[in-house]
Structures are given as structure tokens and as C-alpha cells.
Design a protein around this motif. Structure first.
Motif, PDB file in Angstrom:
ATOM      1  N   ILE A  88     -37.515  -4.506  25.296  1.00  0.00           N
ATOM      2  CA  ILE A  88     -37.016  -3.260  25.876  1.00  0.00           C
ATOM      3  C   ILE A  88     -36.053  -3.606  26.993  1.00  0.00           C
ATOM      4  N   GLU A  89     -34.809  -3.195  26.825  1.00  0.00           N
ATOM      5  CA  GLU A  89     -33.796  -3.470  27.839  1.00  0.00           C
ATOM      6  C   GLU A  89     -33.581  -2.276  28.758  1.00  0.00           C
ATOM      7  N   LYS A  90     -33.722  -1.085  28.209  1.00  0.00           N
ATOM      8  CA  LYS A  90     -33.568   0.134  29.003  1.00  0.00           C
ATOM      9  C   LYS A  90     -34.529   1.176  28.444  1.00  0.00           C
ATOM     10  N   ILE A  91     -35.047   2.006  29.338  1.00  0.00           N
ATOM     11  CA  ILE A  91     -35.961   3.060  28.912  1.00  0.00           C
ATOM     12  C   ILE A  91     -35.783   4.245  29.847  1.00  0.00           C
ATOM     13  N   THR A  92     -35.925   5.434  29.311  1.00  0.00           N
ATOM     14  CA  THR A  92     -35.778   6.640  30.120  1.00  0.00           C
ATOM     15  C   THR A  92     -36.586   7.761  29.502  1.00  0.00           C
ATOM     16  N   GLY A  93     -36.655   8.853  30.196  1.00  0.00           N
ATOM     17  CA  GLY A  93     -37.330  10.045  29.694  1.00  0.00           C
ATOM     18  C   GLY A  93     -36.623  11.273  30.229  1.00  0.00           C
TER      19      GLY A  93
END
Length: 108
Positions: free
Chosen positions: A6-11
Motif C-alpha cells: 500500500i503506497e497511498k490510502i484515503t477515505g
């Protein structure tokens, strides 16, 4: 060097909420069960003007650069509930960022 994981994660939280104790009372459910056993007081509710694709795109837009978009090889979203019930949500989202004629092979 290739990166993996996982390099980037958002919500994208929603602003609308439903009080579940009120809902339990309205439906003649056990309010104490909702509060003590399920430990739930409120539930977020999607506004009627939002769908899963617009929410996913709006969550991803602020964190993705043009280079990120061009290099997407695998797109994973937290749900697969799509607009048409057939094509996966990640396909719709990726189409927004990279039109079909420009999309190199990718997995979803």
C-alpha cells in the motif's frame, strides 16, 4: 526500483448520520441491544446525490498526482458495489482518471 504494498490510502467520510437508537425505536427494535451488544450509536448515510463512483473518485483525487494516475497497475477499492451491478467499481473509478483509449493493461 518498484514499490510493492500500500503506497497511498484515503477515505471519504459522509456528513450525514442516522441515530440508530431513534431507528430502533421507530422499528420497535431493542434499543439496549443496539447500544450494548452492537455498540453502535450512529451510522453514516450516503447523501442521495452521491454514488459509489463519485465518492471513490472524490476520495482519491486529492492524493493522486498525474504520475500516480499514469502508473496505476492495480486499483483496489473498499467495496465492489458498482453503478450497473456488473462492472467492478474500480473499473469505473480508473476510467474517470484514465479514459479507456489511454489505459494500458491494469488489474482490478
Amino acid at each position: 526500483m518498484k514499490k510493492y504494498g500500500i503506497e497511498k490510502i484515503t477515505g471519504l467520510p459522509t456528513a450525514l448520520q442516522l441515530n440508530l437508537e431513534d431507528l430502533a425505536r421507530a422499528r420497535n427494535y431493542d434499543v439496549e441491544h443496539m447500544r450494548k451488544d452492537l455498540m453502535v450509536q450512529k451510522r453514516s448515510v450516503n447523501p442521495p446525490w452521491e454514488d459509489t463512483v463519485t465518492m471513490a473518485v472524490n476520495a482519491a483525487k486529492p492524493m493522486l498526482t498525474k504520475e500516480d494516475i499514469a502508473s496505476i497497475g492495480l486499483l483496489i477499492v473498499g467495496t465492489e458495489t458498482a453503478l450497473d451491478g456488473e462492472k467492478s467499481l474500480s473499473s469505473w473509478v480508473l476510467q474517470h482518471f484514465r479514459p479507456a483509449k489511454l489505459v494500458p493493461p491494469f488489474r482490478n
